[in-house]
Structure formats: C-alpha cells, structure tokens
Design a protein around this motif. Sequence first.
Motif, PDB file in Angstrom:
ATOM      1  N   ASP A   1       0.831  -1.208   0.000  1.00 39.18           N
ATOM      2  CA  ASP A   1       0.000   0.000   0.000  1.00 39.18           C
ATOM      3  C   ASP A   1       0.862   1.254   0.000  1.00 39.18           C
ATOM      4  O   ASP A   1       0.547   2.242  -0.664  1.00 39.18           O
ATOM      5  CB  ASP A   1      -0.924   0.011   1.219  1.00 39.18           C
ATOM      6  N   ALA A   2       1.955   1.215   0.771  1.00 31.61           N
ATOM      7  CA  ALA A   2       2.854   2.371   0.837  1.00 31.61           C
ATOM      8  C   ALA A   2       3.506   2.635  -0.512  1.00 31.61           C
ATOM      9  O   ALA A   2       3.633   3.785  -0.953  1.00 31.61           O
ATOM     10  CB  ALA A   2       3.916   2.144   1.911  1.00 31.61           C
ATOM     11  N   ASP A   3       3.898   1.541  -1.212  1.00 30.61           N
ATOM     12  CA  ASP A   3       4.497   1.696  -2.547  1.00 30.61           C
ATOM     13  C   ASP A   3       3.494   2.293  -3.530  1.00 30.61           C
ATOM     14  O   ASP A   3       3.823   3.166  -4.333  1.00 30.61           O
ATOM     15  CB  ASP A   3       4.977   0.339  -3.067  1.00 30.61           C
ATOM     16  N   GLU A   4       2.236   1.827  -3.436  1.00 33.82           N
ATOM     17  CA  GLU A   4       1.198   2.335  -4.333  1.00 33.82           C
ATOM     18  C   GLU A   4       0.915   3.814  -4.052  1.00 33.82           C
ATOM     19  O   GLU A   4       0.740   4.618  -4.972  1.00 33.82           O
ATOM     20  CB  GLU A   4      -0.082   1.506  -4.166  1.00 33.82           C
ATOM     21  N   ALA A   5       0.859   4.177  -2.765  1.00 38.83           N
ATOM     22  CA  ALA A   5       0.618   5.572  -2.397  1.00 38.83           C
ATOM     23  C   ALA A   5       1.743   6.474  -2.878  1.00 38.83           C
ATOM     24  O   ALA A   5       1.514   7.590  -3.361  1.00 38.83           O
ATOM     25  CB  ALA A   5       0.459   5.689  -0.881  1.00 38.83           C
ATOM     26  N   ALA A   6       2.978   5.977  -2.768  1.00 41.52           N
ATOM     27  CA  ALA A   6       4.132   6.762  -3.233  1.00 41.52           C
ATOM     28  C   ALA A   6       4.073   6.973  -4.735  1.00 41.52           C
ATOM     29  O   ALA A   6       4.370   8.059  -5.245  1.00 41.52           O
ATOM     30  CB  ALA A   6       5.425   6.062  -2.839  1.00 41.52           C
ATOM     31  N   GLN A   7       3.656   5.899  -5.476  1.00 41.92           N
ATOM     32  CA  GLN A   7       3.546   6.017  -6.935  1.00 41.92           C
ATOM     33  C   GLN A   7       2.444   6.998  -7.323  1.00 41.92           C
ATOM     34  O   GLN A   7       2.591   7.811  -8.235  1.00 41.92           O
ATOM     35  CB  GLN A   7       3.254   4.637  -7.533  1.00 41.92           C
ATOM     36  N   THR A   8       1.325   6.940  -6.589  1.00 40.16           N
ATOM     37  CA  THR A   8       0.215   7.858  -6.855  1.00 40.16           C
ATOM     38  C   THR A   8       0.631   9.299  -6.611  1.00 40.16           C
ATOM     39  O   THR A   8       0.334  10.205  -7.399  1.00 40.16           O
ATOM     40  CB  THR A   8      -0.991   7.519  -5.963  1.00 40.16           C
ATOM     41  N   ALA A   9       1.344   9.527  -5.501  1.00 34.94           N
ATOM     42  CA  ALA A   9       1.807  10.883  -5.176  1.00 34.94           C
ATOM     43  C   ALA A   9       2.744  11.402  -6.257  1.00 34.94           C
ATOM     44  O   ALA A   9       2.719  12.593  -6.605  1.00 34.94           O
ATOM     45  CB  ALA A   9       2.504  10.878  -3.825  1.00 34.94           C
ATOM     46  N   ALA A  10       3.560  10.509  -6.809  1.00 38.03           N
ATOM     47  CA  ALA A  10       4.499  10.934  -7.856  1.00 38.03           C
ATOM     48  C   ALA A  10       3.764  11.338  -9.122  1.00 38.03           C
ATOM     49  O   ALA A  10       4.241  12.161  -9.907  1.00 38.03           O
ATOM     50  CB  ALA A  10       5.480   9.805  -8.150  1.00 38.03           C
ATOM     51  N   ASN A  11       2.554  10.734  -9.344  1.00 39.15           N
ATOM     52  CA  ASN A  11       1.801  11.027 -10.561  1.00 39.15           C
ATOM     53  C   ASN A  11       0.871  12.230 -10.419  1.00 39.15           C
ATOM     54  O   ASN A  11       0.283  12.676 -11.402  1.00 39.15           O
ATOM     55  CB  ASN A  11       0.972   9.803 -10.966  1.00 39.15           C
ATOM     56  N   ILE A  12       0.671  12.741  -9.220  1.00 39.98           N
ATOM     57  CA  ILE A  12      -0.220  13.886  -9.005  1.00 39.98           C
ATOM     58  C   ILE A  12       0.432  15.153  -9.547  1.00 39.98           C
ATOM     59  O   ILE A  12       1.571  15.470  -9.210  1.00 39.98           O
ATOM     60  CB  ILE A  12      -0.550  14.051  -7.509  1.00 39.98           C
ATOM     61  N   VAL A  13      -0.318  15.894 -10.390  1.00 36.98           N
ATOM     62  CA  VAL A  13       0.183  17.153 -10.958  1.00 36.98           C
ATOM     63  C   VAL A  13      -0.251  18.297 -10.043  1.00 36.98           C
ATOM     64  O   VAL A  13      -1.435  18.409  -9.724  1.00 36.98           O
ATOM     65  CB  VAL A  13      -0.378  17.372 -12.376  1.00 36.98           C
ATOM     66  N   PRO A  14       0.666  19.151  -9.607  1.00 32.47           N
ATOM     67  CA  PRO A  14       0.271  20.299  -8.769  1.00 32.47           C
ATOM     68  C   PRO A  14      -0.800  21.133  -9.470  1.00 32.47           C
ATOM     69  O   PRO A  14      -0.771  21.313 -10.694  1.00 32.47           O
ATOM     70  CB  PRO A  14       1.577  21.094  -8.629  1.00 32.47           C
ATOM     71  N   SER A  15      -1.770  21.643  -8.708  1.00 37.70           N
ATOM     72  CA  SER A  15      -2.931  22.321  -9.291  1.00 37.70           C
ATOM     73  C   SER A  15      -2.540  23.518 -10.148  1.00 37.70           C
ATOM     74  O   SER A  15      -3.181  23.789 -11.160  1.00 37.70           O
ATOM     75  CB  SER A  15      -3.881  22.771  -8.177  1.00 37.70           C
TER      76      SER A  15
END
Length: 389
Positions: free
Chosen positions: A54-68
């Motif tokens: 879950d931590a790895d998935e959350a880290a990957q998701t955070a990396a893909n989030i584009v700042p608003s």
Amino acid sequence: MEKKEMTATEVTAKAKATFEIHTPAKVVINSDSSKDFKKNLNPFDDLRERLEADADEAAQTAANIVPSWKKYIFDFSDRNISLPEYLLKINGIGMFARRSLTCITGRAGQGKSQSLIPFTAAPLAQRELLGVTPLRPIRHILWHDTEQEPWSISEKANRLLRLMGMPDYSQPPQLTMLTTRQAPSNQERLKITKEAIEDKNPDIVIIDGITDMVQHMEDPDEAQQLVADLLKMIDERDITLFVVIHQNEGGESNKLRSFIGSELMRKASNILEVSVEAGCFKIRQTKSRSVPMPIYRFRIDKEGNLTESMVENPQTEEGRLADIFRKVIEKRNGSFDSKKQIYTYIVAVTGESKSRAKSIYERAEALDVIKVDYDGHKYKLNLKGNRVS
C-alpha cells in the motif's frame, strides 16, 4: 476475605502463563521448509507485506499527481486554439465573440434596452437588419429583464417582432424573455437565470439589469463572486453574454455603477455606451479587446419602429477626431505643458468630462490621427498627414 498481595515472582509467573495461553504453540521447522509455510505461521508477516505494498502504491500515486497550478500553464505549442468566432458583423467588422462578455451602459432613459433590439433581431431572423448581419446560426436567445414594467417589455418585444417582420404579440420559437421585476429576492433572480440556461441551452444571454442580481451593491466580495459565476457560466455553457448596467449619475460619467460595475469594467471584452443625440440612439464602444466597433446609430419613428440606422466607419470617426484636435491645437498653437493640459482643452472644445477627454486622446492616437512629441519641456501636438490644416 482479605486480598493477598502477590510477590514479584508470582506476578511474573502469572503474566507468563497468560501470554502462553494467547500465543500459538512454538513450532520448530527445518531450514529447508518453504518460505510460504513460515509465512503462514506468522499472521503479522502478511499484514506487513500488505502495508508495504500500500505504501508503494501511495508513493507512486503521489508521484503522478500534478500540482494544481500546472493546470493553468499556457501551452505555446498548441495549434488548436482558434480565432474568435463572432456573432454579428457591423459595417464589415466582426463583433461579440463566442464566450465573451459585453456591457451595455449609459445614463437612465438613454436607450440601453432599445440598443439590444437590432443585436437580437438579426440573429433570430438570420438576415441583415438595420446594418447588423448575423454570422452564424443560433440555438436560442434568453433575454432576462429584471426591472421594467410588463407594458414596457411588451412594447420592446413588439418593436423586436416588427423589425423581424413578424406580427405583434407573436412568439419567436428561438427567444425566451423572462421578467423578474416581482421576484422575491436578487438571489432568486440569479437562480432563475441559471435554471433557464440549463433548460434552454441558449448561445446568447441578455441580463437587462445585472445589479438586480446582487444583494449588496457595495459589497466587493459579492461583486467578485457574481462576475466569477458569470465568467464560469460563459465558458461552461458556450454563450455570448450581454449585461446592462447604469453609469454613475455623479462624478465620472463613464464609470459603471457600484462594485459590480468596477468588476465588470475589468473583465468585459466590450463596453458599449448608449446615449441619445439629436433624436437618435448612439452606440459607442469605449472598451474593446479586439477590432474597435464603429459608432452605430438608429432612430425610433412615430409608429414606434426602429429605423434609419447609420454606421460611422473608422474614416468618418477619424475625421471627427481631426476636427476636435484641430480646434485644440489652435487654442495654444500646438504647445502644451502636460498631457493633462491637452485633456483640459479637449474638455473645453467638446464639453465632455475629463475622463472622457482622456479616452478621446487615446482613441486619436490609436487611429493615428495625432502625433505628440515631447522635447523635455513641452508637448508638441500635431495632426498627421493630410489632416493638417
């Protein structure tokens, strides 16, 4: 019965016994036993691995989030941005682009509502009327009047119908006119507008009395929110919006009323000022983000019909400005201490306000009517080209 106090040894022994009851029996396994077997014996290993995944998935998701803020970066390479698609043509000049905001302003009783009739009739009839030519088909027009009496709206509607060649009191299928003079609140008027837009899906919306949609005219936050709502509505619903607002009755005559007027002046693509001059309605553009609109005039005859349209093309406007500045130059032989002094003499020649005098000066510069040189002491004002007297 008196409770016996336990010794430290007895407490330790009891705790050990309790732990052994709730702990799985120890199993001895050979070193060749499979990893899966060992994992099944310890339930906490499974939990740890799930948490790590879950931590790895959350880290990957955070990396893909584009700042608003990055959503608002302009793409210089975008070749799909189209030029403005105009609603009407006046004297060969495209006016009122799709997804634009136009303010119709003027003093009370100067014909602000009447000025919208040609701009509405031509797209409804899909032919040239009074010098106004439609440039594209329309879905629907929504006209929302917030302040006039029913008889006044009926009179205006019949003028519109007669200009289109339709009988009085008939209903154009692509026009909906709302009247909310009796609405219980200003918020209710705005709600009605939004609901009608949702239902009718118009591409042209007229709000005749925009100040009747704010509760407190002198509240800057409310004014900003209303204009933000209008701009969002323009983009989301793909509409051309006209709003009617009074000018201030005192002070600078060309300023729009209240905080809502100030906000509209900043955000509008066009501002059109309506006045009555020699029995003729005159529509003059005071702000434009594209090609300037020529001055447009029309009359209402004795039968109440719109007639006798006249468009002053840029050549005529240049000549009028040249006449003004020829008189200004004569006053001081073309030599002035400051630009403010030039504005003062424009006021003297035209009778306009100081703020309007500045607009006249800037318009003359934009049309290349005048040339102004500064030698460090004086401003030298001259007419350009063959306009020199």
